[in-house]
Enzyme design. Structure first.
Site, mmCIF file in Angstrom:
data_model
loop_
_atom_site.group_PDB
_atom_site.id
_atom_site.type_symbol
_atom_site.label_atom_id
_atom_site.label_comp_id
_atom_site.label_asym_id
_atom_site.label_seq_id
_atom_site.Cartn_x
_atom_site.Cartn_y
_atom_site.Cartn_z
ATOM 1 N N CYS A 1 36.864 37.493 38.130
ATOM 2 C CA CYS A 1 37.454 38.397 38.794
ATOM 3 C C CYS A 1 37.472 39.327 39.724
ATOM 4 C CB CYS A 1 37.704 39.370 37.112
ATOM 5 S SG CYS A 1 38.954 40.524 37.727
ATOM 6 N N ASN B 1 42.697 32.119 40.978
ATOM 7 C CA ASN B 1 43.330 32.766 41.936
ATOM 8 C C ASN B 1 41.736 32.128 43.350
ATOM 9 O OD1 ASN B 1 45.531 33.325 42.860
ATOM 10 N ND2 ASN B 1 45.734 34.711 41.128
ATOM 11 N N GLY C 1 41.616 46.611 36.217
ATOM 12 C CA GLY C 1 41.257 47.433 34.605
ATOM 13 C C GLY C 1 40.971 47.010 32.959
ATOM 14 N N GLU C 2 40.010 46.832 32.322
ATOM 15 C CA GLU C 2 40.902 46.310 30.997
ATOM 16 C C GLU C 2 41.259 47.502 30.205
ATOM 17 O OE1 GLU C 2 39.919 44.519 29.377
ATOM 18 O OE2 GLU C 2 40.380 45.362 27.498
ATOM 19 N N CYS D 1 53.186 44.687 36.743
ATOM 20 C CA CYS D 1 52.203 44.138 36.434
ATOM 21 C C CYS D 1 51.626 45.942 37.060
ATOM 22 C CB CYS D 1 52.174 43.510 36.977
ATOM 23 S SG CYS D 1 49.759 43.204 36.647
ATOM 24 N N SER E 1 46.918 42.803 28.368
ATOM 25 C CA SER E 1 46.081 41.705 28.155
ATOM 26 C C SER E 1 44.436 42.420 28.634
ATOM 27 C CB SER E 1 46.509 40.959 29.640
ATOM 28 O OG SER E 1 45.268 40.085 30.240
ATOM 29 N N HIS F 1 40.115 32.117 28.597
ATOM 30 C CA HIS F 1 39.007 31.481 29.632
ATOM 31 C C HIS F 1 37.873 30.647 29.957
ATOM 32 C CE1 HIS F 1 42.289 34.162 32.099
ATOM 33 N NE2 HIS F 1 40.561 34.494 32.157
ATOM 34 N N CYS G 1 33.975 40.719 34.928
ATOM 35 C CA CYS G 1 33.974 38.290 34.692
ATOM 36 C C CYS G 1 33.424 37.899 36.253
ATOM 37 C CB CYS G 1 35.494 38.671 34.154
ATOM 38 S SG CYS G 1 35.557 39.071 32.900
ATOM 39 N N GLU H 1 46.455 49.069 42.793
ATOM 40 C CA GLU H 1 47.736 48.353 42.248
ATOM 41 C C GLU H 1 48.715 48.050 41.867
ATOM 42 O OE1 GLU H 1 44.478 45.552 44.913
ATOM 43 O OE2 GLU H 1 45.825 44.646 43.177
ATOM 44 N N CYS I 1 45.249 40.099 40.944
ATOM 45 C CA CYS I 1 45.036 41.179 40.590
ATOM 46 C C CYS I 1 43.512 41.964 41.716
ATOM 47 C CB CYS I 1 44.272 41.943 39.263
ATOM 48 S SG CYS I 1 43.343 41.036 38.790
ATOM 49 N N SER J 1 42.443 36.861 27.554
ATOM 50 C CA SER J 1 41.830 36.366 28.845
ATOM 51 C C SER J 1 41.255 35.620 27.638
ATOM 52 C CB SER J 1 41.225 37.220 29.225
ATOM 53 O OG SER J 1 42.180 38.816 29.797
ATOM 54 N N CYS K 1 37.234 47.767 37.853
ATOM 55 C CA CYS K 1 36.441 47.659 35.827
ATOM 56 C C CYS K 1 35.082 47.213 35.794
ATOM 57 C CB CYS K 1 37.056 46.100 36.340
ATOM 58 S SG CYS K 1 37.638 45.471 34.136
HETATM 59 N N1 SAH Z 1 40.929 43.691 32.083
HETATM 60 C C1 SAH Z 1 42.038 42.600 31.279
HETATM 61 C C2 SAH Z 1 43.246 42.806 32.375
HETATM 62 C C3 SAH Z 1 43.019 42.637 33.361
HETATM 63 S S1 SAH Z 1 42.261 40.722 33.942
HETATM 64 C C4 SAH Z 1 41.847 41.372 31.008
HETATM 65 O O1 SAH Z 1 41.232 40.848 31.409
HETATM 66 O O2 SAH Z 1 42.809 40.729 30.262
HETATM 67 C C5 SAH Z 1 44.395 39.924 34.524
HETATM 68 C C6 SAH Z 1 43.710 38.827 33.995
HETATM 69 O O3 SAH Z 1 44.008 38.059 35.091
HETATM 70 C C7 SAH Z 1 43.273 38.435 33.115
HETATM 71 O O4 SAH Z 1 43.108 36.716 32.341
HETATM 72 C C8 SAH Z 1 41.565 37.544 34.157
HETATM 73 O O5 SAH Z 1 41.250 36.788 32.895
HETATM 74 C C9 SAH Z 1 42.681 37.184 35.321
HETATM 75 N N2 SAH Z 1 42.266 36.894 36.617
HETATM 76 C C10 SAH Z 1 41.015 37.461 37.194
HETATM 77 N N3 SAH Z 1 40.845 37.248 38.399
HETATM 78 C C11 SAH Z 1 41.550 35.522 38.174
HETATM 79 C C12 SAH Z 1 41.558 35.009 38.996
HETATM 80 N N4 SAH Z 1 40.705 34.576 39.999
HETATM 81 N N5 SAH Z 1 42.397 33.470 39.154
HETATM 82 C C13 SAH Z 1 43.098 34.051 37.518
HETATM 83 N N6 SAH Z 1 43.746 34.473 36.301
HETATM 84 C C14 SAH Z 1 42.236 35.802 37.349
#
Ligand code: SAH
Length: 353
Positions: free
Chosen positions: A120, A291, A160-161, A106, A192, A217, A117, A93, A334, A215, A113
């Site tokens: 996610c 989210n 993805g990372e 984006c 990111s 968090h 996390c 996407e 995402c 990220s 991935c």
């Molecule tokens: N792998 C990379 C980039 C992809 S994720 C990373 O971890 O940064 C993009 C962003 O969305 C990251 O900051 C991730 O932690 C965040 N993200 C993933 N799931 C989410 C959710 N359910 N709510 C809010 N942010 C989320």
């Protein structure tokens, strides 16, 4: 012999290939412009090359196709979400958003991935494979062609990372910023990452001009270990040291993503702990009300609690903004669209039980 994915080659790599084929070096520039400026999808369209050369290229190389499988447009704010289908049937996407300074896209960097996390959606089915430079480029080119708009900035924040697909992402960015290509400066690209420290040092060594977005968090290792497995390998202090070193070496300020999860990391004591950790870093914190993803069970707090968290950080000298939510009516977060699409048919994940 396996054919070469010509659109994934940086200009120096294409020059090498052209010379190996016994052709003058300048041909590489011509071919590169066809691929990345005119964005042709076949060798036959490269009209200033002889028929013989076009055939020779088609025999040795291929141009990787990517097609738009689904397109959703937000009725709320015009945000567009693309579901792309790759040549092997996998889907990824990208999201096109309008900001006051222009269009931002984006994009995804892997199919799935493997970072795991807990909040996610993109990582629920694991990693299928890395994206090639050509596939990442086509995410950008196809969105540009479809919208008719110039994409002014890019965020590597989709599925993805990016630092887990390091060499492909570096080649992708080199091609993207090439004057014979789209000529998009790396200063307009944000990458990111969940915090792969070794690769952050590789970026530092290359004097990267990317904006690094980390990220985070969580304000401490106990919370971060639970939500982000990567923290067990690279704890917060190690990660923040790498961020400080990146800033010192490149002059590029690092920003931090912080998804607020109700009852988990959104209390006043968490804001205080976070502020203490980021002290003196000239850091910017991007607060994101989490989210909700069905499978994770994590909930977002009230608007009021998000505002309080932001104000507390500000009072402690940490600059924080709350992420504007775009495309909330089209699953723009995402991994959500790909998952919905997958659930309608058998999984194409390799090696899954
Ligand atoms: N792998 C990379 C980039 C992809 S994720 C990373 O971890 O940064 C993009 C962003 O969305 C990251 O900051 C991730 O932690 C965040 N993200 C993933 N799931 C989410 C959710 N359910 N709510 C809010 N942010 C989320």
């Amino acid at each position: 012999m396996e054919k070469i994915d010509i659109k994934s080659l940086t200009l120096p790599k294409l020059e090498k290939l052209v010379q190996e084929m016994g052709l003058p070096k300048y041909r590489a520039g011509q071919i590169f412009r066809w691929l990345h400026q005119k964005q042709v999808l076949s060798f036959a369209e490269m009209s200033d090359l002889s028929g013989e050369l076009r055939e020779k290229l088609a025999g040795k190389c291929y141009i990787n196709p990517v097609s738009i499988k689904k397109k959703l447009v937000s009725a709320l704010d015009g945000t567009v979400k693309y579901l792309y289908e790759l040549a092997d049937g996998n889907c990824i996407e990208a999201v096109l958003m309008e900001y006051h300074h222009g269009m931002a896209l984006c994009i995804s960097t892997q199919v799935g991935c493997r970072m795991g996390c807990k909040f996610c959606a993109s990582t629920l089915g694991g990693k299928v494979r890395d994206l090639t430079p050509a596939e990442m480029l086509e995410e950008v080119y196809a969105a540009g062609r479809d919208s008719g708009k110039r994409i002014g900035s890019l965020v590597l924040m989709g599925i993805g990372e990016p630092l887990d697909n390091f060499e492909n992402v570096m080649d992708f960015l080199e091609i993207l910023s090439c004057p014979q290509g789209l000529n998009l400066s790396q200063r307009h690209v944000s990458l990111s990452t969940c915090g792969l420290v070794d690769q952050i040092y590789q970026l530092t060594k290359r004097k990267s001009q990317l904006t690094l977005s980390v990220s985070l968090h969580a304000p401490n290792d106990a919370i971060r270990n639970r939500s982000m497995p990567v923290n067990r390998k690279y704890p917060i202090d190690t990660l923040l040291k790498a961020c400080r070193d990146y800033f010192t070496a490149t002059g590029r300020r690092v920003s931090f993503e912080y998804a607020l999860i109700a009852g988990v990391n959104d209390k006043p004591e968490h804001a205080k702990e976070l502020a203490k950790r980021l002290q003196g870093m000239n850091a910017h914190v991007n607060l994101i009300p989490v989210n909700p993803v069905q499978e994770t069970g994590m909930k977002r707090g009230s608007r009021e609690s998000v505002r309080r968290f932001q104000e507390l950080l500000a009072s402690l000298g940490i600059n924080a903004t709350v992420r504007r939510e775009l495309g909330s009516d089209i699953s723009a977060a995402c991994g959500q669209l790909r998952r919905q699409d997958q659930q309608g048919r058998p999984s194409i994940l390799e090696g899954q039980k």
